[in-house]
Write an enzyme that holds these catalytic residues in place. Structure first.
Site, PDB file in Angstrom:
ATOM      1  N   ASP A 146      29.594  74.355  16.863  1.00 36.92           N
ATOM      2  CA  ASP A 146      29.704  73.344  17.741  1.00 36.92           C
ATOM      3  C   ASP A 146      28.299  73.424  18.650  1.00 36.92           C
ATOM      4  O   ASP A 146      28.001  73.890  19.605  1.00 36.92           O
ATOM      5  CB  ASP A 146      30.814  73.575  18.789  1.00 36.92           C
ATOM      6  CG  ASP A 146      32.165  73.299  18.483  1.00 36.92           C
ATOM      7  OD1 ASP A 146      32.415  72.043  18.284  1.00 36.92           O
ATOM      8  OD2 ASP A 146      32.856  74.220  18.498  1.00 36.92           O
ATOM      9  N   ASP A 206      37.821  68.145  20.444  1.00 34.60           N
ATOM     10  CA  ASP A 206      36.567  68.907  21.118  1.00 34.60           C
ATOM     11  C   ASP A 206      35.396  68.333  20.777  1.00 34.60           C
ATOM     12  O   ASP A 206      34.326  68.233  21.399  1.00 34.60           O
ATOM     13  CB  ASP A 206      36.691  70.283  20.932  1.00 34.60           C
ATOM     14  CG  ASP A 206      38.095  71.022  20.603  1.00 34.60           C
ATOM     15  OD1 ASP A 206      39.007  70.332  20.418  1.00 34.60           O
ATOM     16  OD2 ASP A 206      38.063  72.200  21.051  1.00 34.60           O
TER      17      ASP A 206
END
Length: 431
Positions: A146, A206
């Site tokens: 991420d 997300d």
């Protein structure tokens, strides 16, 4: 003028907070009982109910004293630990479990240090942030992680706050790595690699949080990345946000055709459930996307997902880890989801132009911040090194009911936004 019934409820809740009943809530992860003769509705929907309960429960303005406490906790961690051992979540004894820079959570601690520097302009906090950020620089080329969480809130924010050119270049390199994961057939950024199935293309809710790195890069020399971010956001609205405003955690695609194959979960209760932190990511991510693009569809999606979140909260305004499980003990709470959504609502408050909507944004944030600042959820006078208690990172893998660094980051961010927008002396109780 409040009715006698509402006045009684407000007085009861404030008294409960003052006499420590909220501490019992923390111990049992349950909500206070309703006063005699009053019952809570099975499901409250909309911000009107949320604002009513928030104003009744809020004891005081959380920003000043709680921010000072949070700063002290962060300073203790910065000076007691050393990079590259990044605090992720607390152990049962309250100490930090640490991870290496490769972990997806490693950027949140230096990011929190940057937010304190932003607010205080104290060079001590800048030094701490730079020291903890430095080992993350090689992560700019780390695929399959991420990068928005890890690199925007550190190096890009560093550049925004200090003008450091090397930090800007590191963030742009990370944006290059992230953009390379875009599949134009699917129109989305791949989140997880599946080496057992070349045709499986996984995207989670997300991932909308990673888009800020691309939007920022689009304004800093990579204009083509804005289109990538928009395409990903657009398909997320279609495939991961349900018509009622709730969200799926994952979408799986056939990357040869771009077709949606299925929706499912990895951290929620069921494939069709609404995972609390995923719902929070959606509200935050689409508010951010609107801030960069001014596309009204994004702000509408931010409001729809935030409204759904607020309308399904328990009376103390802190969600259980999944909205589809029984909303009672022994199911654990997730304070990180409340912190993310509170910060998202305060972001929306700066973006909305309608006074009524702006008031609703502040009301929504007020209820959660007041509860998070109470003895039920704040770690004051406990051995825990985190700021917040009762976070759930990943229940299916046993990561539940602990302090979580990313929960602390968004709590500090939300309180800082509250201080800028509402003021440290503003009252949280209804006037």
């Amino acid at each position: 003028m409040p009715s006698p019934h509402r006045a009684f409820r407000r007085a009861w809740l404030v008294t409960a907070l003052a006499t420590g009943l909220v501490a019992a809530v923390a111990a049992g992860c349950s909500s206070p009982p309703a006063p005699a003769g009053e019952t809570e509705p099975a499901a409250q929907t909309g911000r009107t109910a949320q604002a009513r309960d928030a104003r009744a429960a809020a004891p005081s303005d959380p920003s000043g004293p709680v921010l000072a406490f949070a700063d002290a906790r962060l300073a203790e961690t910065a000076d007691a630990l050393a990079p590259p051992a990044y605090p992720v979540r607390t152990n049962p004894d309250g100490t930090w479990l640490t991870k290496e820079p490769e972990d997806w959570t490693s950027g949140f601690f230096p990011a929190a240090l940057w937010r304190v520097f932003e607010r205080t302009q104290d060079p001590v906090w800048r030094e701490r942030a730079e020291r903890w950020q430095a080992p993350l620089a090689p992560e700019a080329s780390h695929d399959d992680t991420d990068l928005g969480f890890k690199m925007f809130m550190t190096f890009a924010v560093d550049h925004e706050l200090t003008g450091d050119e090397s930090a800007k270049q590191t963030a742009l390199a990370a944006a290059d790595t992230l953009a390379a994961r875009f599949n134009p057939t699917v129109g989305m950024l791949r989140v997880w690699d599946d080496r057992d199935d070349e045709e499986k293309y996984q995207v989670n809710i997300d991932a909308v949080m990673n888009l800020e790195l691309l939007y920022w890069a689009g304004q800093n020399g990579r204009p083509q990345y804005t289109d990538i971010a928009n395409r990903h956001a657009n398909r997320t609205m279609t495939d991961l946000v349900r018509p009622d405003g709730s969200t799926f955690m994952f979408a799986g695609y056939d990357q040869r055709t771009g077709d949606l194959v299925r929706n499912y979960t990895e951290q929620g209760a069921r494939d069709d459930s609404t995972w609390a932190r995923g719902q929070a990511w959606a509200a935050y991510g689409f508010a951010m996307a609107y801030r960069y693009t001014r596309d009204p569809r994004y702000l509408d999606t931010a409001h729809r997902t935030a409204d759904w979140f607020l309308g399904h909260l328990p009376p103390d305004r802190v969600p259980y880890w999944d909205f589809s499980v029984p909303q009672a003990p022994p199911e654990p709470r997730d304070t990180s989801a409340a912190a993310v959504t509170a910060s998202a609502l305060l972001d929306m408050n700066t973006l909305d132009t309608d006074p009524g909507r702006k008031d609703a944004d502040v009301d929504g944030a007020r209820g959660m911040l007041a509860s998070l600042s109470s003895p039920a959820y704040l770690s004051r006078d406990t051995p825990f090194r985190s700021v917040l208690l009762h976070g759930t990172q990943n229940l299916p893998t046993g990561q539940a009911d602990s302090g979580i660094m990313f929960g602390d980051y968004y709590f500090v961010e939300a309180l800082s936004r509250w201080e800028r927008q509402v003021g440290p002396s503003a009252q949280l109780t209804a006037g």
